[in-house]
Design an enzyme around this catalytic site. Structure first.
Site, PDB file in Angstrom:
ATOM      1  N   VAL A  46       0.796  -1.218   0.000  1.00  0.00           N
ATOM      2  CA  VAL A  46       0.000   0.000   0.000  1.00  0.00           C
ATOM      3  C   VAL A  46       0.834   1.276   0.000  1.00  0.00           C
ATOM      4  O   VAL A  46       0.460   2.264  -0.644  1.00  0.00           O
ATOM      5  CB  VAL A  46      -1.003  -0.012   1.171  1.00  0.00           C
ATOM      6  CG1 VAL A  46      -0.308   0.098   2.518  1.00  0.00           C
ATOM      7  CG2 VAL A  46      -2.038   1.083   0.981  1.00  0.00           C
TER       8      VAL A  46
ATOM      9  N   HIS B   3       3.596  -0.762   5.788  1.00  0.00           N
ATOM     10  CA  HIS B   3       2.612  -1.815   6.085  1.00  0.00           C
ATOM     11  C   HIS B   3       3.192  -3.111   5.537  1.00  0.00           C
ATOM     12  O   HIS B   3       2.892  -3.546   4.432  1.00  0.00           O
ATOM     13  CB  HIS B   3       1.267  -1.510   5.421  1.00  0.00           C
ATOM     14  CG  HIS B   3       0.257  -2.611   5.557  1.00  0.00           C
ATOM     15  ND1 HIS B   3      -0.102  -3.145   6.777  1.00  0.00           N
ATOM     16  CD2 HIS B   3      -0.455  -3.299   4.624  1.00  0.00           C
ATOM     17  CE1 HIS B   3      -0.998  -4.103   6.587  1.00  0.00           C
ATOM     18  NE2 HIS B   3      -1.220  -4.225   5.288  1.00  0.00           N
TER      19      HIS B   3
END
EC number: 1.1.1.27
Length: 307
Positions: free
Chosen positions: A121, A174
């Site tokens: 992401v 992430h």
């Protein structure tokens, strides 16, 4: 003003997000865009039955041209992570998919806010901003919001306290280089590190559990989607309702933590109807600061490798 959302990607995350969003806030129009047009149309019919309880929403399957007057475009489309595969391993596969989405969305005349949850992401959020040419505040990634939710859940279970009494964050990528900001964590107004039993070994165990939970879910059921779908719904709700919300998101850094690279990284930020209002720079100890900068270097190196 009409509240319109275009969802790109009607897989497990996208479908659950649509369900959660309708239960979280009033949406005037939700358009679902997916390569499998029958699935998108079927989900719209299924979701339509909810509107008896949630309020009237226009639901339909559509395409990228529907972004023209949308307030938010949510991108969940991408190749899912396989067992044992890191999020960074996905980059080559999902970069091409992202390009095929962003270009026609921008060409439609879209002038709202991009929200990205496809993995990896941080990289895909950075690429979305570069491909779109949008102001950085109008491109948001889900970042480490899910990781932080997992941390809070784990701490609440271990300390036997309500989840809402836990204030703790996971920062950075992430993915594999994320880290827990234990030095700033607070539980019931008391520093986490002042609680009995919060030894270095215990903290390492908590960090390992949080890091491995996603992989464990993937091994057991094939994918993770409930948590990130709800997080997406909260993000989009804050945008549509123009309410300030603090979450650890993929946000652009402008020198915070000494990071000057043109990247998005998981950090605490305030979002509202204008997108990312500002980044909240958390106090980090020396070890955490080194991890934050190392995480940024990991993202930057991967982006550089793409040319």
């Amino acid at each position: 003003m009409s509240r319109k959302v275009l969802l790109v990607g009607d897989g497990a995350v996208g479908s659950n997000f649509a369900n959660d969003l309708l239960q979280t806030t009033q949406v005037d129009e939700l358009v679902i865009c997916d390569l499998n047009k029958d699935r998108a149309a079927g989900d719209c019919l299924d979701l339509e039955d909810m509107t008896y309880f949630t309020g009237q929403t226009k639901l339909r399957a559509g395409d990228y041209s529907d972004a023209a007057d949308a307030d938010v475009v949510v991108i969940t489309a991408g190749v899912p992570r396989k067992p044992g595969e890191s999020r960074l391993d996905l980059i080559k596969k999902n970069e091409a998919i992202l390009r095929s989405i962003v270009d026609p969305v921008v060409a439609s005349g879209f002038s709202g806010i991009f929200v990205v949850s496809a993995n990896p992401v941080d990289i895909l959020t950075t690429l979305t901003q570069k491909l779109s040419g949008f102001p950085k505040k109008r491109v948001i990634g889900t970042g480490t919001s899910l990781d932080s939710a997992r941390l809070r859940v784990e701490l609440a279970k271990r300390l036997q306290v309500p989840i809402e009494s836990v204030n703790a964050w996971v920062l950075g990528e992430h993915g594999d280089s994320s880290f827990e900001n234990f030095s700033s964590a607070v539980v019931n107004g008391k520093p986490l590190l002042d609680y009995p039993g919060m030894t270095e070994a215990a903290l390492d165990e908590i960090e390992a559990h949080v890091r491995e939970k996603g992989s464990e879910i993937i091994v057991k059921k094939g994918a993770t989607y409930y948590g990130v779908a709800m997080m997406l719904a909260k993000i989009v709700t804050a945008i549509l309702e123009n309410n300030d919300l603090a979450l650890p998101l993929s946000a652009p850094l402008h020198g915070e933590y000494g990071i000057k690279d043109e990247i998005y990284l998981g950090t605490l930020a305030i979002i509202n109807g204008q997108g990312i209002s500002h980044v909240l720079e958390l106090p980090l100890n020396d070890s955490e600061l080194a991890k934050m900068r190392a995480s940024a270097a990991t993202i930057k190196a991967t982006l550089d490798s793409l040319g």
